[in-house]
Design a protein around this motif. Structure first.
Motif, PDB file in Angstrom:
ATOM      1  N   ASN A  64      -8.957  10.893  -0.759  1.00  0.00           N
ATOM      2  CA  ASN A  64      -9.287   9.510  -0.452  1.00  0.00           C
ATOM      3  C   ASN A  64      -8.754   8.677  -1.617  1.00  0.00           C
ATOM      4  OD1 ASN A  64     -10.338   7.205   0.709  1.00  0.00           O
ATOM      5  ND2 ASN A  64     -12.420   7.563  -0.011  1.00  0.00           N
ATOM      6  N   GLU A 116     -11.737  -6.158  -4.235  1.00  0.00           N
ATOM      7  CA  GLU A 116     -12.682  -5.082  -4.546  1.00  0.00           C
ATOM      8  C   GLU A 116     -11.950  -3.911  -5.188  1.00  0.00           C
ATOM      9  OE1 GLU A 116     -15.592  -1.817  -2.301  1.00  0.00           O
ATOM     10  OE2 GLU A 116     -14.261  -3.120  -1.139  1.00  0.00           O
ATOM     11  N   GLN A 117     -12.592  -3.308  -6.182  1.00  0.00           N
ATOM     12  CA  GLN A 117     -12.036  -2.112  -6.825  1.00  0.00           C
ATOM     13  C   GLN A 117     -13.161  -1.262  -7.394  1.00  0.00           C
ATOM     14  OE1 GLN A 117      -8.865  -2.211 -10.097  1.00  0.00           O
ATOM     15  NE2 GLN A 117     -10.563  -1.111 -11.064  1.00  0.00           N
ATOM     16  N   GLN A 147       0.828  -1.207   0.000  1.00  0.00           N
ATOM     17  CA  GLN A 147       0.000   0.000   0.000  1.00  0.00           C
ATOM     18  C   GLN A 147       0.859   1.253   0.000  1.00  0.00           C
ATOM     19  OE1 GLN A 147      -2.984  -0.010   3.145  1.00  0.00           O
ATOM     20  NE2 GLN A 147      -4.547  -0.288   1.600  1.00  0.00           N
ATOM     21  N   TYR A 170      -7.747   5.130  -3.384  1.00  0.00           N
ATOM     22  CA  TYR A 170      -7.822   3.674  -3.459  1.00  0.00           C
ATOM     23  C   TYR A 170      -6.472   3.166  -3.947  1.00  0.00           C
ATOM     24  CZ  TYR A 170      -8.673  -1.018  -5.256  1.00  0.00           C
ATOM     25  OH  TYR A 170      -8.580  -2.365  -5.494  1.00  0.00           O
ATOM     26  N   THR A 171      -5.887   2.231  -3.223  1.00  0.00           N
ATOM     27  CA  THR A 171      -4.615   1.661  -3.661  1.00  0.00           C
ATOM     28  C   THR A 171      -4.542   0.194  -3.258  1.00  0.00           C
ATOM     29  OG1 THR A 171      -2.204   1.796  -3.470  1.00  0.00           O
ATOM     30  CG2 THR A 171      -3.469   2.487  -1.549  1.00  0.00           C
ATOM     31  N   HIS A 172      -4.092  -0.633  -4.187  1.00  0.00           N
ATOM     32  CA  HIS A 172      -3.927  -2.061  -3.900  1.00  0.00           C
ATOM     33  C   HIS A 172      -2.670  -2.564  -4.590  1.00  0.00           C
ATOM     34  CE1 HIS A 172      -5.469  -5.949  -2.444  1.00  0.00           C
ATOM     35  NE2 HIS A 172      -4.798  -6.438  -3.475  1.00  0.00           N
ATOM     36  N   VAL A 228     -10.655   8.690  -5.188  1.00  0.00           N
ATOM     37  CA  VAL A 228     -12.073   8.348  -5.335  1.00  0.00           C
ATOM     38  C   VAL A 228     -12.898   9.267  -4.436  1.00  0.00           C
ATOM     39  CG1 VAL A 228     -11.619   5.941  -5.916  1.00  0.00           C
ATOM     40  CG2 VAL A 228     -11.848   6.597  -3.523  1.00  0.00           C
ATOM     41  N   LEU A 270     -16.142   6.621   0.279  1.00  0.00           N
ATOM     42  CA  LEU A 270     -15.811   5.213   0.103  1.00  0.00           C
ATOM     43  C   LEU A 270     -14.866   4.754   1.213  1.00  0.00           C
ATOM     44  CD1 LEU A 270     -15.333   5.015  -3.776  1.00  0.00           C
ATOM     45  CD2 LEU A 270     -17.289   4.254  -2.429  1.00  0.00           C
ATOM     46  N   ARG A 271     -15.133   3.579   1.762  1.00  0.00           N
ATOM     47  CA  ARG A 271     -14.358   3.075   2.889  1.00  0.00           C
ATOM     48  C   ARG A 271     -13.963   1.611   2.641  1.00  0.00           C
ATOM     49  NH1 ARG A 271     -14.523   7.707   3.717  1.00  0.00           N
ATOM     50  NH2 ARG A 271     -14.997   8.870   5.637  1.00  0.00           N
ATOM     51  N   ASP A 297      -8.560  -0.941   1.443  1.00  0.00           N
ATOM     52  CA  ASP A 297      -7.728  -0.436   0.350  1.00  0.00           C
ATOM     53  C   ASP A 297      -7.906   1.057   0.107  1.00  0.00           C
ATOM     54  OD1 ASP A 297      -6.471  -2.840  -0.270  1.00  0.00           O
ATOM     55  OD2 ASP A 297      -8.144  -3.514  -1.499  1.00  0.00           O
ATOM     56  N   TYR A 298      -8.590   1.739   1.031  1.00  0.00           N
ATOM     57  CA  TYR A 298      -8.794   3.184   0.893  1.00  0.00           C
ATOM     58  C   TYR A 298      -7.963   3.901   1.950  1.00  0.00           C
ATOM     59  CZ  TYR A 298     -12.722   1.833  -2.042  1.00  0.00           C
ATOM     60  OH  TYR A 298     -13.501   1.283  -3.030  1.00  0.00           O
TER      61      TYR A 298
END
Length: 502
Positions: free
Chosen positions: A243, A346-347, A172, A245-247, A223, A227-228, A231-232
């Motif tokens: 915020n 999830e993405q 991350q 999103y990263t994976h 994003v 969103l929670r 990965d956020y």
């Protein structure tokens, strides 16, 4: 006679008043100009980040003005030294290879030391960040990974710099720092407003980040704030919240994915002395040891595994078969969320522009798709490459600088990149056009290292805010009031002067 004297007296008084007003105006103008136009000179500061990836290490040297929030918001990369030898995760196995790696580190650090003024050595910050290769080793042998990092720390402490730390980055962190780097270099995080204060660019959209290394791959993009999930990541840069999103997908780097594909090819073959490889070009044949495929945590060793077993691979340039093999290492079906990328992760839907760098860039360049392209063109270029004979690929002018070791891999990596982006991240014909395959921005390499340095050295403060003595409305009101009084006074004096003189 008396009236003339009186008139002369009034003229002198009026002249003095005008001179006084002009002097005051000139004094104020000089004071304002002196304050707003004054020149500031700052010395340059330096920072070093060592990016220790799965296959190699790179030493990056950055410089920036002493005024940390410089107007462009761009830190300049002035040196990128590739350390000869293998990645640090392969240390403590072969003494000869270790010596080659240490010599590579010493050579790069000598070059970096020469590039930094001697008086700046003690204040130059130094970090080492290890990525997926060391993450894999840490899972396999924690004691060995700690020993390698300990040796590196001891060496880096002997250098004349302000050594901070040598550590293993999480997936991350690697994804987030890459996102920070891209947007920092593109000027999306900071600008100056009308009042000459630093602020977030109003209405400026950030750019998504996609990194492809040897052992892992990362995606990161901003994003909606509501969103929670795991990965956020909520971060605050220059006083503005994001915020993100990263994976990170471990074992999905270009090299590790290649080993997983080779594993499937080997398992489909009954004769290790003649293995048909549809992902290698026709005319290219190679003998490799089994350890080159299975000496990793990303591939499962067969029951009869012998690391010294020789495997003879014969290329056949079969694009369709290679594409099927590549897709088989992904799980595109399992998903317990509204939308997933692959392997049940999830993405949210990809939005906005994206910068694809590192392995993504090198694959796209080998296929002739550097920069922006479209989905159909990219897919066709993969098929064309995969159906080409080895002698044709080797003779092409645009690929003459690519070594045999890498050139042989771009059929499977082309299919791999396409499958990941199209089937995994769900880029379609429209959103694919928003992907830009690049290696650097403004002569600075794209990667996690710059974002890491900025964060670790507090180059990015939690909040940047400058408060003037007067609020903007009060300041504007006073300027209007004094301007009006000055104009009225000048008019009255001018009228008085005319009447007194004539």
């Amino acid at each position: 006679m008396a009236s003339k004297r009186q008139m002369g007296y009034k003229c002198r008084i009026a002249g003095v008043l005008l001179l006084l007003l002009a002097s005051i105006a000139a004094l104020v103008a000089v004071a304002v100009i002196q304050d707003t136009w004054k020149f500031k000179e700052y010395s340059l500061e330096y920072g070093i980040v060592i990016d220790s990836g799965s296959s190699r290490s790179n030493v990056y040297l950055y410089e920036w003005p002493g005024e940390k929030q410089n107007e462009t918001g761009v830190v300049t990369e002035i040196m990128n030294c590739r350390v000869s030898g293998a990645g640090i995760s392969e240390m403590k196995v072969d003494p000869q290879k270790d010596e080659a790696s240490w010599n590579g580190f010493r050579e790069c650090m000598r070059n970096v030391t020469k590039a930094i003024p001697v008086e700046k050595h003690k204040t130059t910050i130094l970090f080492l960040g290890a990525t997926a290769g060391m993450r894999l080793l840490h899972e396999k042998d924690e004691e060995k990974s700690d020993e390698i990092l300990g040796s590196l720390r001891e060496y880096l402490k002997t250098l004349p710099f302000n050594f901070q730390n040598a550590s293993i980055l999480s997936g991350q962190e690697e994804g987030l720092y890459g996102w920070v780097t891209v947007n920092y270099l593109m000027g999306n995080l900071l600008t100056k407003n009308l009042w000459n204060l630093y602020a977030n660019p109003e209405g400026e959209k950030t750019i998504g980040s996609m990194d492809l290394g040897g052992a892992s791959t990362q995606i990161a993009f901003a994003v909606q704030e509501d969103l929670r999930g795991p990965d956020y990541l909520h971060v605050k840069l220059y006083g503005y919240p994001y915020n993100v999103y990263t994976h990170s997908f471990l074992c999905y780097g270009k090299n590790e994915a290649g080993k997983r594909i080779l594993d499937k090819i080997v398992k489909e073959s009954s004769d290790p002395s003649y293995i048909i490889n549809p992902c290698y070009p026709e005319g290219y044949n190679v003998t490799m040891m089994a350890s080159e495929i299975y000496d990793t945590e990303c591939t499962k060793k067969p029951k009869d595994y012998n690391p010294d077993r020789e495997l003879f691979m014969v290329g056949t340039s079969n694009s369709d078969k290679c594409g099927s093999l590549v897709k088989s290492i992904f799980d595109f079906k399992t998903c317990s969320s509204p939308q997933c990328s692959f392997d049940g992760v999830e993405q949210p839907p990809v939005v906005g522009e994206f910068m694809a760098y590192a392995g993504f860039f090198y694959t796209a360049r080998a296929l002739g798709n550097e920069g922006a392209t479209d989905l159909i063109t990219f897919n066709n270029s993969v098929r064309k490459f995969c159906q080409s004979h080895w002698t044709v690929l080797r003779a092409s002018e645009e690929r003459k600088m690519i070594s045999d070791q890498h050139l042989k891999t771009y059929c499977y990596s082309g299919h791999y990149v396409f499958a990941m982006l199209a089937d995994g991240y769900k880029f379609d014909k429209e959103t694919w056009k928003n992907i830009n395959f690049q290696r650097e921005v403004k002569k600075t390499s794209i990667g996690w290292s710059l974002g890491y340095m900025l964060s670790m050295s507090n180059m990015i403060p939690s909040e940047v805010k400058e408060i003037p003595p007067l609020t903007n409305p009060v300041f504007a009101g006073l300027i209007f009031l004094f301007s009006a009084l000055t104009i009225i006074t000048v008019v009255f004096v001018f009228v008085f002067l005319i009447r007194a003189c004539y």
